[in-house]
Motif scaffolding. Sequence first.
Motif, PDB file in Angstrom:
ATOM      1  N   ILE A 196       1.283  -0.952  -0.391  1.00  0.00           N
ATOM      2  CA  ILE A 196      -0.268   0.013  -0.032  1.00  0.00           C
ATOM      3  C   ILE A 196       0.780   1.062  -0.086  1.00  0.00           C
ATOM      4  O   ILE A 196       2.016   1.324   1.087  1.00  0.00           O
ATOM      5  CB  ILE A 196      -0.952  -0.095   1.332  1.00  0.00           C
ATOM      6  N   PRO A 197       0.876   1.870  -0.658  1.00  0.00           N
ATOM      7  CA  PRO A 197       1.275   3.654  -0.582  1.00  0.00           C
ATOM      8  C   PRO A 197       0.805   4.261   0.316  1.00  0.00           C
ATOM      9  O   PRO A 197       0.563   3.728   1.128  1.00  0.00           O
ATOM     10  CB  PRO A 197       0.723   4.093  -2.067  1.00  0.00           C
ATOM     11  N   GLU A 198       2.387   5.590   0.449  1.00  0.00           N
ATOM     12  CA  GLU A 198       1.844   5.887   0.904  1.00  0.00           C
ATOM     13  C   GLU A 198       0.499   6.915   1.277  1.00  0.00           C
ATOM     14  O   GLU A 198      -0.299   6.806   0.414  1.00  0.00           O
ATOM     15  CB  GLU A 198       3.500   7.332   1.489  1.00  0.00           C
ATOM     16  N   PRO A 199      -0.358   7.211   2.464  1.00  0.00           N
ATOM     17  CA  PRO A 199      -1.233   8.028   2.624  1.00  0.00           C
ATOM     18  C   PRO A 199      -1.453   9.013   1.625  1.00  0.00           C
ATOM     19  O   PRO A 199      -2.427   9.229   0.989  1.00  0.00           O
ATOM     20  CB  PRO A 199      -1.910   8.382   3.749  1.00  0.00           C
ATOM     21  N   LYS A 200      -0.148  10.331   1.512  1.00  0.00           N
ATOM     22  CA  LYS A 200       0.205  11.521  -0.058  1.00  0.00           C
ATOM     23  C   LYS A 200      -0.380  10.787  -0.942  1.00  0.00           C
ATOM     24  O   LYS A 200      -0.545  11.391  -1.546  1.00  0.00           O
ATOM     25  CB  LYS A 200       1.129  11.677   0.887  1.00  0.00           C
ATOM     26  N   ASP A 201       0.004   9.833  -1.069  1.00  0.00           N
ATOM     27  CA  ASP A 201       0.076   9.228  -2.811  1.00  0.00           C
ATOM     28  C   ASP A 201      -1.655   8.569  -2.865  1.00  0.00           C
ATOM     29  O   ASP A 201      -1.618   8.078  -3.951  1.00  0.00           O
ATOM     30  CB  ASP A 201       0.796   8.225  -3.195  1.00  0.00           C
ATOM     31  N   LEU A 202      -2.451   8.872  -2.029  1.00  0.00           N
ATOM     32  CA  LEU A 202      -3.710   7.560  -2.599  1.00  0.00           C
ATOM     33  C   LEU A 202      -4.884   9.357  -1.942  1.00  0.00           C
ATOM     34  O   LEU A 202      -5.772   9.127  -2.099  1.00  0.00           O
ATOM     35  CB  LEU A 202      -3.847   6.748  -1.547  1.00  0.00           C
ATOM     36  N   GLU A 203      -4.688  10.419  -1.712  1.00  0.00           N
ATOM     37  CA  GLU A 203      -4.989  11.589  -1.637  1.00  0.00           C
ATOM     38  C   GLU A 203      -6.602  11.952  -2.602  1.00  0.00           C
ATOM     39  O   GLU A 203      -7.469  12.325  -2.647  1.00  0.00           O
ATOM     40  CB  GLU A 203      -4.658  13.015  -1.263  1.00  0.00           C
ATOM     41  N   THR A 204      -6.244  11.735  -4.203  1.00  0.00           N
ATOM     42  CA  THR A 204      -7.516  11.641  -4.873  1.00  0.00           C
ATOM     43  C   THR A 204      -7.820  11.038  -5.640  1.00  0.00           C
ATOM     44  O   THR A 204      -6.536   9.508  -5.838  1.00  0.00           O
ATOM     45  CB  THR A 204      -6.328  13.249  -6.120  1.00  0.00           C
ATOM     46  N   TRP A 205      -8.784  10.516  -6.745  1.00  0.00           N
ATOM     47  CA  TRP A 205      -9.425   9.428  -7.485  1.00  0.00           C
ATOM     48  C   TRP A 205      -8.138   8.841  -8.285  1.00  0.00           C
ATOM     49  O   TRP A 205      -7.729   7.541  -8.708  1.00  0.00           O
ATOM     50  CB  TRP A 205     -10.786   9.792  -7.459  1.00  0.00           C
ATOM     51  N   LEU A 206      -7.190  10.237  -8.781  1.00  0.00           N
ATOM     52  CA  LEU A 206      -6.690   9.920  -9.872  1.00  0.00           C
ATOM     53  C   LEU A 206      -5.308   8.942  -9.587  1.00  0.00           C
ATOM     54  O   LEU A 206      -4.736   7.769 -10.002  1.00  0.00           O
ATOM     55  CB  LEU A 206      -6.140  11.356 -10.745  1.00  0.00           C
ATOM     56  N   GLU A 207      -4.699   9.495  -8.037  1.00  0.00           N
ATOM     57  CA  GLU A 207      -3.997   8.942  -7.932  1.00  0.00           C
ATOM     58  C   GLU A 207      -3.802   7.402  -6.724  1.00  0.00           C
ATOM     59  O   GLU A 207      -3.515   6.385  -7.396  1.00  0.00           O
ATOM     60  CB  GLU A 207      -3.254   9.070  -6.369  1.00  0.00           C
ATOM     61  N   VAL A 208      -5.346   6.786  -6.718  1.00  0.00           N
ATOM     62  CA  VAL A 208      -6.208   6.075  -6.139  1.00  0.00           C
ATOM     63  C   VAL A 208      -6.044   5.009  -7.529  1.00  0.00           C
ATOM     64  O   VAL A 208      -5.348   3.733  -7.142  1.00  0.00           O
ATOM     65  CB  VAL A 208      -7.260   5.400  -5.857  1.00  0.00           C
ATOM     66  N   GLY A 209      -6.444   5.034  -8.735  1.00  0.00           N
ATOM     67  CA  GLY A 209      -6.719   4.570 -10.372  1.00  0.00           C
ATOM     68  C   GLY A 209      -5.213   4.496 -10.135  1.00  0.00           C
ATOM     69  O   GLY A 209      -5.043   2.705 -11.070  1.00  0.00           O
ATOM     70  N   SER A 210      -4.367   5.185 -10.349  1.00  0.00           N
ATOM     71  CA  SER A 210      -3.215   4.269 -11.127  1.00  0.00           C
ATOM     72  C   SER A 210      -2.165   3.681  -9.875  1.00  0.00           C
ATOM     73  O   SER A 210      -1.933   2.619 -10.790  1.00  0.00           O
ATOM     74  CB  SER A 210      -1.780   6.141 -10.789  1.00  0.00           C
ATOM     75  N   TRP A 211      -2.365   3.366  -8.776  1.00  0.00           N
ATOM     76  CA  TRP A 211      -2.232   2.192  -8.247  1.00  0.00           C
ATOM     77  C   TRP A 211      -2.698   1.336  -8.128  1.00  0.00           C
ATOM     78  O   TRP A 211      -2.476  -0.038  -8.318  1.00  0.00           O
ATOM     79  CB  TRP A 211      -2.088   2.684  -7.145  1.00  0.00           C
ATOM     80  N   ALA A 212      -4.725   0.985  -8.429  1.00  0.00           N
ATOM     81  CA  ALA A 212      -5.204   0.595  -8.993  1.00  0.00           C
ATOM     82  C   ALA A 212      -5.235  -0.324 -10.862  1.00  0.00           C
ATOM     83  O   ALA A 212      -4.905  -1.774 -10.773  1.00  0.00           O
ATOM     84  CB  ALA A 212      -6.005   0.713  -8.587  1.00  0.00           C
ATOM     85  N   TRP A 213      -4.905   0.776 -10.854  1.00  0.00           N
ATOM     86  CA  TRP A 213      -4.405   0.173 -12.416  1.00  0.00           C
ATOM     87  C   TRP A 213      -2.750  -0.714 -12.218  1.00  0.00           C
ATOM     88  O   TRP A 213      -3.150  -1.724 -13.654  1.00  0.00           O
ATOM     89  CB  TRP A 213      -4.105   0.826 -13.387  1.00  0.00           C
ATOM     90  N   ASN A 214      -2.255  -0.763 -11.708  1.00  0.00           N
ATOM     91  CA  ASN A 214      -1.377  -1.974 -11.773  1.00  0.00           C
ATOM     92  C   ASN A 214      -1.869  -3.484 -12.169  1.00  0.00           C
ATOM     93  O   ASN A 214      -1.361  -4.123 -12.324  1.00  0.00           O
ATOM     94  CB  ASN A 214      -0.451  -2.263 -10.453  1.00  0.00           C
ATOM     95  N   TRP A 215      -2.824  -3.400 -10.971  1.00  0.00           N
ATOM     96  CA  TRP A 215      -3.213  -5.059 -10.826  1.00  0.00           C
ATOM     97  C   TRP A 215      -4.898  -4.722 -12.041  1.00  0.00           C
ATOM     98  O   TRP A 215      -5.249  -5.998 -12.416  1.00  0.00           O
ATOM     99  CB  TRP A 215      -3.659  -5.708  -9.906  1.00  0.00           C
ATOM    100  N   MET A 216      -5.378  -4.226 -12.150  1.00  0.00           N
ATOM    101  CA  MET A 216      -6.408  -3.606 -13.274  1.00  0.00           C
ATOM    102  C   MET A 216      -6.373  -4.004 -14.473  1.00  0.00           C
ATOM    103  O   MET A 216      -7.036  -4.999 -14.996  1.00  0.00           O
ATOM    104  CB  MET A 216      -7.395  -2.702 -12.596  1.00  0.00           C
ATOM    105  N   GLU A 217      -4.674  -3.195 -15.383  1.00  0.00           N
ATOM    106  CA  GLU A 217      -4.591  -3.969 -16.223  1.00  0.00           C
ATOM    107  C   GLU A 217      -4.550  -4.732 -17.304  1.00  0.00           C
ATOM    108  O   GLU A 217      -5.137  -4.687 -18.204  1.00  0.00           O
ATOM    109  CB  GLU A 217      -3.327  -2.994 -16.836  1.00  0.00           C
ATOM    110  N   PRO A 218      -3.635  -5.635 -16.816  1.00  0.00           N
ATOM    111  CA  PRO A 218      -3.188  -6.823 -17.929  1.00  0.00           C
ATOM    112  C   PRO A 218      -4.971  -7.682 -17.311  1.00  0.00           C
ATOM    113  O   PRO A 218      -5.040  -8.754 -18.655  1.00  0.00           O
ATOM    114  CB  PRO A 218      -2.795  -7.919 -16.225  1.00  0.00           C
ATOM    115  N   PRO A 219      -5.664  -8.267 -16.435  1.00  0.00           N
ATOM    116  CA  PRO A 219      -7.074  -8.522 -16.782  1.00  0.00           C
ATOM    117  C   PRO A 219      -8.262  -8.164 -18.029  1.00  0.00           C
ATOM    118  O   PRO A 219      -8.735  -8.334 -18.604  1.00  0.00           O
ATOM    119  CB  PRO A 219      -7.763  -8.595 -15.668  1.00  0.00           C
ATOM    120  N   LEU A 220      -8.103  -6.628 -17.950  1.00  0.00           N
ATOM    121  CA  LEU A 220      -8.936  -5.800 -18.496  1.00  0.00           C
ATOM    122  C   LEU A 220      -8.340  -5.885 -20.176  1.00  0.00           C
ATOM    123  O   LEU A 220      -9.442  -6.286 -20.943  1.00  0.00           O
ATOM    124  CB  LEU A 220      -9.111  -4.130 -18.133  1.00  0.00           C
ATOM    125  N   GLY A 221      -6.635  -5.505 -20.352  1.00  0.00           N
ATOM    126  CA  GLY A 221      -6.495  -5.726 -22.019  1.00  0.00           C
ATOM    127  C   GLY A 221      -6.614  -7.180 -22.545  1.00  0.00           C
ATOM    128  O   GLY A 221      -7.047  -7.192 -23.615  1.00  0.00           O
TER     129      GLY A 221
END
Length: 279
Positions: A196-221
């Motif tokens: 889990i990243p630092e709390p300051k790196d999850l302050e906005t929904w875009l930052e959350v999406g950037s972290w979640a995309w690490n595991w969401m990209e392979p199945p969606l692709g």
Amino acid sequence: RGLSSGSILSPFTSSLLQKWTRPVATVNTARTLISPAYKRYMKRVQTMDRSIIKEKDPYARTPLPLSGISDIGHNYSNSTGSVVRVPTMGIARSMPIETRDMDNESLLTLAALDVKEARAEMLRRHIMSVDNVEYSDACKIFDQIEKKNKHNSSFAGIPHRIGLTTAMCAGILSFPMCFHHDTVMWFNHYFVTADIPEPKDLETWLEVGSWAWNWMEPPLGQISFFLLCLQFARAQMDNLGIKPYTSKVKQLRAKRLVEAFPRYDPRMLTEYSLTEDLL
């Protein structure tokens, strides 16, 4: 021909009519009618200077070429001086609104274009001819055929309902799975277990999406590529004449309908059944 029987034709107007309605070619072939020269001629005829005609003959009405005139409707001059052709009241009242108002030739044309209302009306008229009954009685028999054609259609549509529900749910859930903080944290805790990243790196929904995309990209692709392959395979099935699931179901339904009503033309029943929706 384009003027009413009560119009006054002067010698000058008559000469113009003979000149402008002279045939372009001796044989009105399709090639002649679509040729650029013929189109330029028709445009020149329709855009003649009307002011010159009216100066020499105040009773003259601008003639239209014979190929643009039919025996229906009548002409009148609008506020700009242009001559337009409009339908009469008799033509408006005789216009068919429903398929039952059309003649057989129009129905055949629409049926060839896979218009289901036209094929249904053709079947009604076929019932009238075979059973020698009136239209109202033929409609009652047609209702029986329609009910038989829809029999068990709900079961045949189960795969389509499952696919529709799955696609809608997956599309809607993909947004919180990528951008909603609590949903992303829950999914990571039970299925991913990533750092889990630092709390300051999850302050906005875009930052959350950037972290979640690490595991969401392979199945969606992978799912997107799989669907693309299925679409390509379906196109090749159509090229080979292999019927997909829906076409197979409709073919079986049409076969059962022909067996249930053997006294009617099999092709008429088959075309009607194939045109109707699955549900």
